[in-house]
Structure formats: structure tokens, C-alpha cells
Design a protein around this motif. Structure first.
Motif, mmCIF file in Angstrom:
data_model
loop_
_atom_site.group_PDB
_atom_site.id
_atom_site.type_symbol
_atom_site.label_atom_id
_atom_site.label_comp_id
_atom_site.label_asym_id
_atom_site.label_seq_id
_atom_site.Cartn_x
_atom_site.Cartn_y
_atom_site.Cartn_z
ATOM 1 N N SER A 1 64.878 -24.016 47.010
ATOM 2 C CA SER A 1 65.773 -23.316 46.074
ATOM 3 C C SER A 1 66.872 -24.229 45.542
ATOM 4 C CB SER A 1 66.404 -22.102 46.758
ATOM 5 O OG SER A 1 67.102 -22.493 47.934
ATOM 6 N N LEU A 2 67.089 -25.386 46.197
ATOM 7 C CA LEU A 2 68.143 -26.296 45.772
ATOM 8 C C LEU A 2 67.620 -27.545 45.062
ATOM 9 C CD1 LEU A 2 70.552 -26.227 48.865
ATOM 10 C CD2 LEU A 2 70.955 -25.217 46.616
ATOM 11 N N ARG A 3 66.319 -27.609 44.801
ATOM 12 C CA ARG A 3 65.759 -28.816 44.175
ATOM 13 C C ARG A 3 66.352 -29.052 42.783
ATOM 14 N NH1 ARG A 3 61.620 -31.540 46.500
ATOM 15 N NH2 ARG A 3 60.617 -30.560 48.296
ATOM 16 N N ASP A 4 66.593 -27.988 42.048
ATOM 17 C CA ASP A 4 67.147 -28.131 40.698
ATOM 18 C C ASP A 4 68.487 -27.425 40.554
ATOM 19 O OD1 ASP A 4 64.863 -29.550 39.610
ATOM 20 O OD2 ASP A 4 63.784 -27.652 39.792
ATOM 21 N N LEU A 5 69.132 -27.155 41.681
ATOM 22 C CA LEU A 5 70.360 -26.362 41.660
ATOM 23 C C LEU A 5 71.332 -26.893 42.698
ATOM 24 C CD1 LEU A 5 71.868 -23.650 40.827
ATOM 25 C CD2 LEU A 5 70.701 -22.620 42.784
ATOM 26 N N ALA A 6 72.587 -27.033 42.309
ATOM 27 C CA ALA A 6 73.665 -27.326 43.253
ATOM 28 C C ALA A 6 74.611 -26.132 43.254
ATOM 29 C CB ALA A 6 74.402 -28.597 42.852
ATOM 30 N N VAL A 7 75.049 -25.714 44.432
ATOM 31 C CA VAL A 7 75.912 -24.544 44.572
ATOM 32 C C VAL A 7 77.238 -24.976 45.175
ATOM 33 C CG1 VAL A 7 76.187 -22.263 45.605
ATOM 34 C CG2 VAL A 7 73.922 -23.033 44.863
ATOM 35 N N VAL A 8 78.327 -24.531 44.566
ATOM 36 C CA VAL A 8 79.672 -24.887 45.027
ATOM 37 C C VAL A 8 80.403 -23.624 45.445
ATOM 38 C CG1 VAL A 8 81.876 -25.926 44.401
ATOM 39 C CG2 VAL A 8 79.747 -26.891 43.497
ATOM 40 N N ASP A 9 80.875 -23.626 46.692
ATOM 41 C CA ASP A 9 81.704 -22.527 47.201
ATOM 42 C C ASP A 9 83.152 -22.987 47.116
ATOM 43 O OD1 ASP A 9 82.764 -20.339 48.436
ATOM 44 O OD2 ASP A 9 81.986 -20.794 50.427
ATOM 45 N N THR A 10 83.967 -22.280 46.335
ATOM 46 C CA THR A 10 85.342 -22.724 46.081
ATOM 47 C C THR A 10 86.311 -22.061 47.045
ATOM 48 O OG1 THR A 10 85.814 -20.978 44.475
ATOM 49 C CG2 THR A 10 84.807 -22.996 43.633
ATOM 50 N N PRO A 11 87.429 -22.753 47.372
ATOM 51 C CA PRO A 11 88.452 -22.162 48.238
ATOM 52 C C PRO A 11 89.306 -21.164 47.484
ATOM 53 C CG PRO A 11 89.137 -24.341 47.566
ATOM 54 C CD PRO A 11 87.750 -24.139 47.007
ATOM 55 N N GLY A 12 90.207 -20.507 48.204
ATOM 56 C CA GLY A 12 91.078 -19.516 47.580
ATOM 57 C C GLY A 12 92.383 -20.118 47.099
ATOM 58 N N LEU A 13 93.373 -19.261 46.913
ATOM 59 C CA LEU A 13 94.699 -19.689 46.459
ATOM 60 C C LEU A 13 95.527 -20.263 47.610
ATOM 61 C CD1 LEU A 13 95.755 -16.752 44.120
ATOM 62 C CD2 LEU A 13 95.436 -19.114 43.434
ATOM 63 N N ASN A 14 96.713 -20.727 47.261
ATOM 64 C CA ASN A 14 97.727 -21.147 48.236
ATOM 65 C C ASN A 14 97.352 -22.407 48.995
ATOM 66 O OD1 ASN A 14 98.890 -18.760 47.419
ATOM 67 N ND2 ASN A 14 98.314 -17.637 49.258
ATOM 68 N N ASP A 15 96.502 -23.243 48.429
ATOM 69 C CA ASP A 15 96.156 -24.496 49.090
ATOM 70 C C ASP A 15 97.389 -25.399 49.107
ATOM 71 O OD1 ASP A 15 95.068 -26.950 49.925
ATOM 72 O OD2 ASP A 15 93.138 -26.448 49.042
ATOM 73 N N PRO A 16 97.813 -25.858 50.300
ATOM 74 C CA PRO A 16 99.006 -26.710 50.356
ATOM 75 C C PRO A 16 98.745 -28.152 49.943
ATOM 76 C CG PRO A 16 98.107 -26.419 52.552
ATOM 77 C CD PRO A 16 97.291 -25.545 51.629
ATOM 78 N N VAL A 17 97.481 -28.524 49.736
ATOM 79 C CA VAL A 17 97.135 -29.898 49.363
ATOM 80 C C VAL A 17 96.824 -29.929 47.868
ATOM 81 C CG1 VAL A 17 95.626 -31.869 49.811
ATOM 82 C CG2 VAL A 17 96.198 -30.280 51.667
ATOM 83 N N LEU A 18 97.723 -30.534 47.078
ATOM 84 C CA LEU A 18 97.577 -30.520 45.630
ATOM 85 C C LEU A 18 96.299 -31.209 45.183
ATOM 86 C CD1 LEU A 18 101.256 -31.247 44.506
ATOM 87 C CD2 LEU A 18 100.052 -29.052 44.550
ATOM 88 N N SER A 19 95.895 -32.271 45.883
ATOM 89 C CA SER A 19 94.682 -32.980 45.491
ATOM 90 C C SER A 19 93.459 -32.096 45.623
ATOM 91 C CB SER A 19 94.512 -34.249 46.332
ATOM 92 O OG SER A 19 94.375 -33.925 47.709
ATOM 93 N N ARG A 20 93.453 -31.178 46.609
ATOM 94 C CA ARG A 20 92.321 -30.266 46.765
ATOM 95 C C ARG A 20 92.300 -29.243 45.638
ATOM 96 N NH1 ARG A 20 92.353 -29.301 53.108
ATOM 97 N NH2 ARG A 20 93.829 -27.682 52.550
ATOM 98 N N THR A 21 93.482 -28.767 45.233
ATOM 99 C CA THR A 21 93.557 -27.824 44.119
ATOM 100 C C THR A 21 93.028 -28.462 42.849
ATOM 101 O OG1 THR A 21 95.483 -26.743 45.109
ATOM 102 C CG2 THR A 21 95.113 -26.379 42.754
ATOM 103 N N GLU A 22 93.443 -29.705 42.580
ATOM 104 C CA GLU A 22 92.980 -30.410 41.391
ATOM 105 C C GLU A 22 91.490 -30.694 41.474
ATOM 106 O OE1 GLU A 22 92.904 -32.032 37.711
ATOM 107 O OE2 GLU A 22 94.474 -30.840 38.666
ATOM 108 N N GLN A 23 91.000 -30.994 42.676
ATOM 109 C CA GLN A 23 89.573 -31.237 42.870
ATOM 110 C C GLN A 23 88.757 -29.993 42.518
ATOM 111 O OE1 GLN A 23 87.017 -33.245 46.434
ATOM 112 N NE2 GLN A 23 88.301 -31.539 47.015
ATOM 113 N N THR A 24 89.261 -28.820 42.914
ATOM 114 C CA THR A 24 88.576 -27.573 42.593
ATOM 115 C C THR A 24 88.524 -27.350 41.085
ATOM 116 O OG1 THR A 24 89.246 -26.563 44.694
ATOM 117 C CG2 THR A 24 88.606 -25.068 42.916
ATOM 118 N N ARG A 25 89.644 -27.596 40.408
ATOM 119 C CA ARG A 25 89.669 -27.425 38.951
ATOM 120 C C ARG A 25 88.685 -28.383 38.270
ATOM 121 N NH1 ARG A 25 95.603 -27.069 39.434
ATOM 122 N NH2 ARG A 25 96.219 -24.902 39.239
ATOM 123 N N ARG A 26 88.666 -29.647 38.722
ATOM 124 C CA ARG A 26 87.750 -30.624 38.124
ATOM 125 C C ARG A 26 86.309 -30.226 38.341
ATOM 126 N NH1 ARG A 26 91.123 -34.613 40.554
ATOM 127 N NH2 ARG A 26 89.468 -35.007 42.078
#
Length: 299
Positions: free
Chosen positions: A202-227
Motif C-alpha cells: 500500500s506504500l509503494r506509490d504513497l507516502a503518509v505523513v502524520d502531523t503533530p498538534g499545536l503548542n509545539d515548543p520547538v520552532l524548528s519542528r513547527t516550521e518543518q510541519t509547515r514545509r
């Protein structure tokens, strides 16, 4: 060269030419930085380059992101989508510990954890000790406290940077995942992002991303999620039926989703059965209650 490849190559050249023109404009404005703020133009250039590099990447897979608040049913949705309902992905992760998790095809199953850098951890500690009464500061305080309580080997994580763990099988994966992204996980406070390589058709032609929620104290992780969301082909946003698209959901949508980039956003109402149980006392039968609940959700 085949016509389709000629067209793709022409599109690539046009994208590169546009990026070069914008870069030249940014350079021309640099001497006038005191009078002209070119920051927005530079952000546009970085975003455009990121998206075009992703679009023209060789062996690119269709990327599906799953977003939503904690307890919206993301893990249940992904376990059903990828693992036939088996509880491979842990449930009940909190927004203080959940990190961006990517699932993609790999011949040999593995878990790869990328840790925070020393500078990112020091920034988190500064936020924790700032005395500010904000959700991010509170999350930073709790993350730092968990690192001490569970004995997170921070120096080991900083030195290693990235850790790849081969997996014999996906059954029994939950304890290992909990150790790296769970609320009580020993390494969880120091994890920046996680990648699961799984030998699933099921993942041969598909990548799935599970995103974190709000209030992340690490700004780089928040920006990574947006990117990451900028380059997704589709986003499933999960919201509980009992509080469908309430203020917390709208805050998360505003904070996480890019204004442009994702081709399609799908709103999915989860936990239909729980909302239905709450409605049943006022209805003569199950069918009429389900009909009215669907109608309310559609509105």
C-alpha cells in the motif's frame, strides 16, 4: 525525447528561470534593506524552490498528510488505512510529545529517529524558564521535566543526531514507537521527527505523513510541519463528530495548513458512533438519529 519528457523538461527550465529572476531581484534589493523589506520575497523564493524540487524529484510518491487534534482518531485512521485495523501505531499521543511521523515504502523495515540538536534543546530550555504563561512555554516546561523524569540521554542524542533501528516485523512495533514518540517514552523529549520504512504494498506509490498538534515548543519542528504540508498532494483533516470544526480545529487549521501548496483538503468526521450514542435518547430508532447527525455534519 518523448513529448511528455520534453514538456517536463520545459517546465523545469521555466521554473529555474523564474527562481533565478526572483533571486536576482532579491540581490538587487539587498543594498536598500533599510528602506525596502524584501523578507516576503525571500520567503516566496525559498518556498517556490522547495516545491519545485519536490515536484521534479525522481521516484516521487503521492504524499498524503493526516492532520487533526489529539484524540481526533488519527492513529485509528492510519492503522485502518495501512495495517488492516491492527494497532501498529500507538494511540493517545499528546501534543507535547507527538512529532512529525512519515511512513514510506522500504524493502527492509526500519525506524529512523532524528533528534533535536543541542541548540534546539537549549532554546526549548530557555522557553521553559522564561516564566511566560503561553501554551508553548508550558509545553516546553513539561518536555524538559519529562526528559529529567525519564532519564532521556540528551548528550547521546545530540552526538548521534540520527538513529536507524532495523525492524524484524511490524507486529509489536507499538512499544518501540512509544519509546520515541509516546508520552512516557525515554527518547521522546529529544526526537525531532520520525520515519517508518515499511515493506507494505500500500506504500509503494504513497507516502503518509502524520502531523503533530499545536503548542509545539520547538520552532524548528513547527516550521518543518509547515514545509512538509506545503508539498503534500492531499491533506485529510480529522475532526470529531461531537465537536466538528470547533474553535480548536480552526486554530489548528490556521496554524498548520499552508495558504497554497496542497492540492486537496478533505474534511473527515471521526468518532461517528460516539456522537450517535449521545443523540440516541431523543430518537425512536438508530436510523433516524444517524440521518439527522449526517445532515448536521453536512451543514
Amino acid at each position: 525525447m518523448e513529448p511528455i519528457f520534453e514538456k517536463i523538461e520545459e517546465q523545469r527550465r521555466r521554473a529555474e528561470a523564474f527562481a533565478a529572476r526572483v533571486a536576482s531581484l532579491c540581490a538587487a534589493l539587498e543594498p536598500y534593506s533599510a528602506e525596502v523589506d524584501a523578507g516576503g520575497l525571500e520567503l516566496l523564493l525559498r518556498s517556490f524552490r522547495r516545491r519545485t524540487e519536490d515536484f521534479f524529484r525522481e521516484n516521487r510518491r503521492f504524499t498524503l498528510a493526516v492532520a487533526g487534534r489529539v484524540k481526533a482518531g488519527k492513529s485509528t485512521f492510519l492503522n485502518t488505512l495501512l495495517f488492516g485495523g491492527r494497532e501498529v501505531l500507538p494511540r493517545g499521543l499528546t501534543p507535547k510529545t507527538a512529532v512529525l511521523t512519515r511512513m514510506e515504502y522500504a524493502e527492509d523495515a526500519s525506524l529512523t529517529a532524528r533528534f533535536l540538536t543541542r541548540a534546539e534543546w537549549e532554546e526549548l530550555c530557555r522557553l521553559a524558564g522564561s516564566g511566560m504563561d503561553t501554551p508553548q512555554a508550558q509545553a516546553a516546561q513539561e518536555t524538559a521535566a519529562r526528559a529529567g523524569r525519564f532519564g532521556t540521554p540528551l548528550e547521546e542524542c545530540f552526538a548521534e543526531g540520527t538513529r536507524r533501528i532495523p525492524l524484524e516485523e511490524t507486529d509489536g512495533l507499538e512499544p518501540l514507537l512509544n519509546d520515541y514518540v509516546g508520552e512516557g517514552g525515554r527518547f521522546a523529549p529529544a526526537v525531532n521527527s520520525l520515519t517508518l520504512g515499511l515493506p507494505l504494498d500500500s506504500l509503494r506509490d504513497l507516502a503518509v505523513v502524520d502531523t503533530p498538534g499545536l503548542n509545539d515548543p520547538v520552532l524548528s519542528r513547527t516550521e518543518q510541519t509547515r514545509r512538509c504540508l506545503e508539498t503534500c498532494d492531499a491533506i485529510f483533516f480529522l475532526s470529531r463528530c461531537g465537536s466538528f470544526l470547533d474553535r480548536s480545529d480552526l486554530d489548528l487549521l490556521t496554524a498548520q495548513l499552508p495558504q497554497k501548496g496542497a492540492a486537496e483538503l478533505v474534511l473527515a468526521a471521526t468518532q461517528f458512533d460516539s456522537a450517535l450514542i449521545d443523540m440516541l435518547p431523543g430518537y425512536p430508532d438508530l436510523e433516524s438519529a444517524a440521518r439527522d447527525l449526517r445532515g448536521a455534519l453536512q451543514e
